[in-house]
Structure formats: structure tokens, C-alpha cells
Design an enzyme around this catalytic site. Sequence first.
Site: not given
Length: 556
Positions: A209, A330, A456
Site C-alpha cells: 500500500s 482491491e 486490499h
Amino acid sequence: MPAPNRILAKPTTSPPHNPQVEIKNGTLRGLYLPAFHEDLFLGVPFASPPIGDLRLRHPAPYDEHWQQVRDATRRSPSCPGYAGFDVGLVLGEDCLTVDIVRPAGTSHKDRLPVLVWIYGGGFDAGGSADPRYNTSYLVNASVAIHKPIIVVSINYRVGGWGFLGSKEMAAAGALNIGLFDQRLALQWIQENIAAFGGNREKVTISGESAGAFSVGYHLTAFDGKHNGLFRAAILQSGTALGPGINSIAQLNTTYQPVYDNVTETVGCGNASDTLGCLRTVPYSKLFAAFEPFVMTPILDGEFLTRLPSASFSAGLVANVAVLAGSNTDEGTATFFGPRNSLNTDADVHALLAGMGNGLDNATVSEAMALYPDDPALGCPFGTGSERFARNGYMYKRGAAVIGDEVIHAGRRRTTQYYSSTSPSCRKPVYSYRFDQPPWNGIEELVATEAPVYSTHYAEICFVFNISPSISANNTNWIGPYQSYHDLSTLISRSWISFVHDLDPNNHGVPHAPLWPEYSKSHKNIVFAVGNTMVEPDTWRTEQLEFWMRNFARLKT
């Protein structure tokens, strides 16, 4: 629940206690961890404490020399952060330290490859002390497969402490503080890692990330001149391409109002030197003033001199080996996907038109056609006609847009770029798609309400391969099923193999498919419980090409 999945390295000599290392600043006394037969050196400063007059400045090298043996058995405070990822961490400004884990008894003669972990958290949170990032299990596994590595976790400033932007910050040369923290830590590693038994010529930087965005920015920083700070990069769910980056010229409409709000809130608004005043504000008062705001890197003309997409187009990118990937769904992350805001075509049109510097009607119309109102084509993918309408009638449409634009397109452009460089200087490139939902359908702090799927952050627990005996209560639990732990073993050892050999295939896991080198095949490995396979990298071709064509308009 399966038994703990660690394989303990067996000492070949008497177990070393209180390991000591001599670095340029003096002698460090570390901590011997008998359960893993590892040496830990914790809370080692790489910069002068960023307190007092050094607050809100680029980091200064740590030049103090200590005469006595310095204790390195406890982690430092984590840098002040927010967003829930700070829960359970001790926070404080004096946080610019590294934590080092190595196989016990490693000497300077061993020259082990080095993995550097840069945490994520939206540039607003994170810390090396976060138990989700317990690196002892990676070092332990590296010994078990006879590919020993050293892992270094670095702390860097986040939120307003690390990314405050304003004309005052620009004039002081104090933009992108957090990225400069990371860079100085990498320089410290070059100067000192040999003393711990590491090889400074075999450093891999890695992150997820915002940590992966950071890795991407290091690839493009200073026009790609990385000065040998690293030979490889691992990018999980993020690259330099995707997040929008504002420039100094855009400060008045982006971060200047934030700066002015903060200075007013803490009583510095009428000061002749507002930045100097901020350096005198009590910590708790400034912490509270920063809390409502999320700030991210900008084009400062120094660390980042141009948009990353322009750096890629000009070939001004660090020439290193790359392992990069993304998670299928995601866009279902709560802070990515536009929950409860998209119900009509007009809502989707407005979402697209407001991206980056603004997309014109023709570009928006093209995007609308690529992302039609058909839930069977939306994110989470492969979920048919279910709309998950409690999040908005066109939620899946928006989740597909956001995931593709912020994460997936950048991954494809990055791996395509690196695989297209001249064969005479090309380094290995590997690409993956992680396609496994959490075992219980919940990803703490990321996506706790349906839909979640392969969201994610879902791969993090598989990479760190932490034992279920300690991980169940720190939100990095792989789950109770052996098949999930088998996948984690494959993934974590593939990462170790890449760090050690620049090839993820030397993991020793039987019957795993060969992960093809991307420049030879343009294929990904797809990680899934019981169904890991290889696929051509043609997934969502038209959509990702659209975003790649429009990177400049998206400020990336």
C-alpha cells in the site's frame, strides 16, 4: 487450528546471549531470541531525534557517538500516526529508528542478503512495532530453506509530521519529510549493515500500500539515481503509478488550507514565523490538530521532480529487479471503494470527472463505456448479478474503477516497463495476482463489511506467515485451515527466495507451479488456496490500458 508453522533453526554452537555489534556510532547490545535462534537489534537510531527545532524538518544524520554499550533490546516509540493502525502502538516523536532481525551468530563475514520493510498506512499511520509485521518468522523461514536473510524494518514520519505541505514548508525545503526519512534509513543501512552480517550490495526494499507507493517513489526519486541503495524492489498493492500527486503550484488549493487550519488551531496563526511556532507547540496539542487530515507526498522538485508517469516515459527509473503484484478485489477496501455514494449514472460520471486534474466529457464517456452498469462486470469480480446495493446501487462499478485506477494499472505499467528495458541491462521481473479472500470474509481495519473478497491488504498475513499461536489477536491471522497455511508458506518463501536469489522459485515447496519471469512471458502467478496457477497478464486489458493512457491527467 494447525500447529505453529515455524521451523526452528538449530544452533550449531552454544546459544549466543546479548549479541553485540560495533557500528560507526559505537557498540550495540541486542537481544537473543531463543525460540527462533535469532538476534534482534531494536530501536537503533538512524537520524537525530526530530524533536524541538528538528521537528518538521528533513531528517539529520545521527552523528552522536556513545561511549558505553548502547542497549538495543527495546523498540522505540512508533512515529505519531492515526487511522486505527496506531492502536496498540506506543507513539512519540523520537521515532526515527530501525529494527534488525538476523539469524543468531551471523558475523560480518556472512554477507547475507537484506530485506527492508517499509510499512503502509496511507502515509497516515504505521510502525515497525506493529505485530502484523513480525519479521522473525521470515528470518526463521529463510534459515529453514537454507537462504538466510536479514530483515530491517524502518520507521518514518507520517501524517502532518511527515507530509505537511504549504508555501512555508516549501520555502523551508521541508516537503516530503517521510520519504526523506526512508532515504536516510537506506543510507544508514549502506553504512552499517555489514557490521550485522548483511551485504549492502544485496538490499531489497519492500512495502505494501503506502509502503509500496513509497518503494515506487524510490524507484523514480532523483531521476532514478538510487546510488546503489538497493538492488531489488517488492511492491505489494501499490506502485508510483496510481496515487495522484499534487505539485507546489497546487498548494493553495490542496494543503495550504490544511496548514492554515493547523496553525490557527494550535495558536500559531498570528505568528510572524508560523512554521517556527509549530516547532514549539506541545506534542499532544499538535497531534490533535493534525488528526483530521490525511497528507501524502507531493512533487517537491527534489525527491520527486516530475510525475512518476513522466519518469517512466523518459526512462528515468532505477534499474533494479522487481517483484510486483496486486489483489484481485482491491477496490472493496473501505477507504478505496466509494461506498454509499454511487447510485446513478450521474454519480459515476461525477466520480470520473473529478479524478486527477479533471477528466473531460469525452474521456469520461470512454470510461463509462468500459465500466458499464452491469454488476457481473463489477468489483468484487466474479460475483455475478449481486450488487451489494446497501453500499450504493452502482457500488461494484465504482469499486472496479478505483481498484483499476489506483492499483492494477500501475502494477501492469511497472512490470511492462521493466520487462521492456534493454536485455543487456535488464534485471529479473516477476508479477503476481493475489486471488484469495480472508478465511472469514473480514479484513480488519480495511474491509469489515461485505463485500470483502480478495481485498486490499489481504495478502499481508500470507507474506509474513506468522504463527497462529500469536497472530489470531493482532488481525494478521491466516486462519484455522491447513490449506491457507500451505499457501502462506509458498508466498513467504517465494519472497525470501527473491530477496536471496532474485528468483522467487527457489522456495523448496513441492508441486508449486513455476513462476515465470515476466520479460520472457508476460505472465503472472495467481495465488489462491488450493489453486495457485499461472495466467497470461491479459486480465482487464482494455480498462487498464485506458488508465495507463491517462496517467498524466490523473496526476500520477
